[in-house]
Structures are given as structure tokens and as C-alpha cells.
Design an enzyme around this catalytic site. Structure first.
Site, PDB file in Angstrom:
ATOM      1  N   VAL B  72       0.827  -1.205   0.000  1.00 27.46           N
ATOM      2  CA  VAL B  72       0.000   0.000   0.000  1.00 27.46           C
ATOM      3  C   VAL B  72       0.865   1.260   0.000  1.00 27.46           C
ATOM      4  O   VAL B  72       1.901   1.327   0.648  1.00 27.46           O
ATOM      5  CB  VAL B  72      -0.996   0.027   1.201  1.00 27.46           C
ATOM      6  CG1 VAL B  72      -1.974  -1.122   1.105  1.00 27.46           C
ATOM      7  CG2 VAL B  72      -0.283   0.006   2.526  1.00 27.46           C
ATOM      8  N   HIS B  73       0.413   2.231  -0.764  1.00 25.86           N
ATOM      9  CA  HIS B  73       1.129   3.498  -0.836  1.00 25.86           C
ATOM     10  C   HIS B  73       0.254   4.528  -1.531  1.00 25.86           C
ATOM     11  O   HIS B  73      -0.763   4.181  -2.134  1.00 25.86           O
ATOM     12  CB  HIS B  73       2.455   3.328  -1.591  1.00 25.86           C
ATOM     13  CG  HIS B  73       2.282   2.997  -3.045  1.00 25.86           C
ATOM     14  ND1 HIS B  73       2.436   3.930  -4.039  1.00 25.86           N
ATOM     15  CD2 HIS B  73       1.943   1.850  -3.671  1.00 25.86           C
ATOM     16  CE1 HIS B  73       2.215   3.355  -5.216  1.00 25.86           C
ATOM     17  NE2 HIS B  73       1.899   2.093  -5.023  1.00 25.86           N
TER      18      HIS B  73
END
Lengths: 93, 156
Positions: B72-73
């Protein structure tokens, strides 16, 4: 040949796929330009081949370039098999 | 290309950026915990956590990049101060709404400042993700010390 790897934002998975493809092309001695992109900017982007995730399939419906869909974007084996199959096929055409 | 630039994976994943929890209630909580580790380091601003959550809501569960593992980012402009990464091990697994790749046990959150400086770490992560034995060990780690030991053994 120009290859564009695609993920949601062009900063994570697509870069990992790009680096893997760079390594494979290097190893087999095939010359191509490989770039990473986010899904939002693929329309109008010129590429011979897009490499992306099966989960992005719907968003490629209008794309006329060749597309490789990966089940697992981080599976080096899957990337290698599908890429080399594609390049072999392309060479025979 | 500048693959040799930027921090290596072990510069980013250390005692303060790794957490092992037994149970997670949902993916929102998981993203928050992973994001808060980056926030505490001063590597991201608070809005970055919201941005990471928003990305998942917009783009869907494709963040589960391989069975059991999520990456996730958000974007550099969403409030990243420096290249950073955190790892949350969720022992019981959590659903990201990806029918084929849930439950997720390993959540890697990262922040990039451009499209270059996190390449070395990403490349090492890619290699790690392709090592089944190491991934199995990471998933079954019950403490941060264990996770660090696996990383020492598996990442070079």
C-alpha cells in the site's frame, strides 16, 4: 520496442515489474525501452506492449496495443514465461 | 538507471517500522497501523495515511499484489518527506476484498519521493516476495525480533 508496465499509481508494482523485465531482456539480449506508468495515463500512451495485472483488464478494453495480463504482478516466473512467450511469438510473425 | 541509489530495504525496515499483531479487524485498520509507523518516524505527514486509504477505495483490492501480501502506498505529493517503508504482520490475516488473494498476512506500506530513490528497496522487496520459504517465515513470525532475523537471513 516500447514496453509500458502499469499499476494504479506507477510508483510501486509497475516499477517492480519494470525492473524484472529489464533484467530478463538484459539476460536474453533483447533491446527494448521499458517504462512504468499509472493506470490513469495509459490512454493515448504509445507502447507496443503493456504489462499489467488481470485486475486492470476492464481498463484496457479500448487499448489496441498488445497487453500481457499478470495474475501475480510480483511473480518473476510468471513475468518471464509470459514475456518470453510473447517475444517468441512476435519474432515469428 | 538509478537502481543503485537510495536506501536498501534494511535501512527502511527496522525495529520501529515493523509490527506484529495477532488480529486485525479490517483493512482500514491495517493501513492505519502501517501508516502510523511511517508518521511516527516523521517520514510522512498525517494526510498520507488518508491518501493510502483513498487509493484502495478508488482502485480496489489490486493492492493485494500476490496471495497474502499487500503493498500500500499513495503518491509523493500526498505528503512524503523521505523514502520510507513499514511492515505489518497480521497473524490471523485480514480481508482486502480480493477474493483470489485474501486473506492478507503481510502488509508493506511505503512512501516514495520520486520514481527513483525507492528503486533499490523495491527491487530487494521483489526478490524477497519470490522467495517462498522466506515469505512463509515472515508470515509465521510472532515478534518484531523474529521478523528482523528473517530479513537478515533473506535480504542481501
Amino acid at each position: 520496442m516500447k514496453i509500458v508496465t502499469v499499476c494504479g499509481m506507477g510508483f510501486g508494482t509497475s516499477l517492480m515489474v519494470k525492473m524484472t523485465i529489464d533484467d530478463i531482456l538484459n539476460e536474453v539480449g533483447f533491446n527494448a525501452e521499458v517504462e512504468a506508468s499509472d493506470i490513469g495515463s495509459i490512454t493515448g500512451r504509445v507502447a507496443d506492449l503493456f504489462v499489467t495485472s488481470t485486475e486492470m483488464q476492464n481498463q484496457f478494453s479500448g487499448i489496441e496495443s498488445d497487453v500481457i495480463f499478470l495474475k501475480n504482478m510480483t511473480d518473476k516466473q510468471e513475468i518471464r514465461e509470459k514475456l518470453l512467450t510473447y517475444l517468441n511469438h512476435k519474432a515469428k510473425r | 538507471m538509478g537502481e543503485d541509489e537510495g536506501p536498501v530495504l534494511q535501512d527502511l525496515l527496522h525495529e520501529q517500522s515493523i509490527k506484529v499483531v495477532h488480529r486485525c479487524s479490517n483493512w482500514e485498520e491495517v493501513v492505519k497501523i502501517a501508516g502510523e509507523m511511517l508518521l511516527r518516524e516523521g517520514a510522512v505527514e498525517e494526510q498520507y495515511i488518508t491518501a493510502m486509504t483513498q487509493v484502495i477505495k478508488e482502485h480496489g483490492p489490486y493492492v493485494v499484489i500476490t496471495p497474502g501480501i499487500a503493498l500500500v502506498h499513495a503518491r509523493p505529493e500526498d505528503g512524503v518527506q523521505e523514502v520510507c517503508m513499514s511492515l505489518l504482520v497480521c497473524r490471523e490475516g485480514v480481508s482486502f476484498g480480493n477474493t483470489e488473494k485474501d486473506p492478507v498476512h503481510l502488509i508493506f506500506a511505503f512512501g516514495a519521493v520520486d520514481d527513483n530513490q525507492h528503486l533499490k528497496a523495491l527491487s530487494q522487496l521483489m526478490t524477497l516476495l519470490n522467495d517462498e520459504a522466506c515469505i512463509h517465515k515472515l508470515r509465521s513470525s510472532s515478534s518484531v525480533a523474529e521478523v528482523l532475523a528473517v530479513l537478515r537471513e533473506c535480504v542481501n
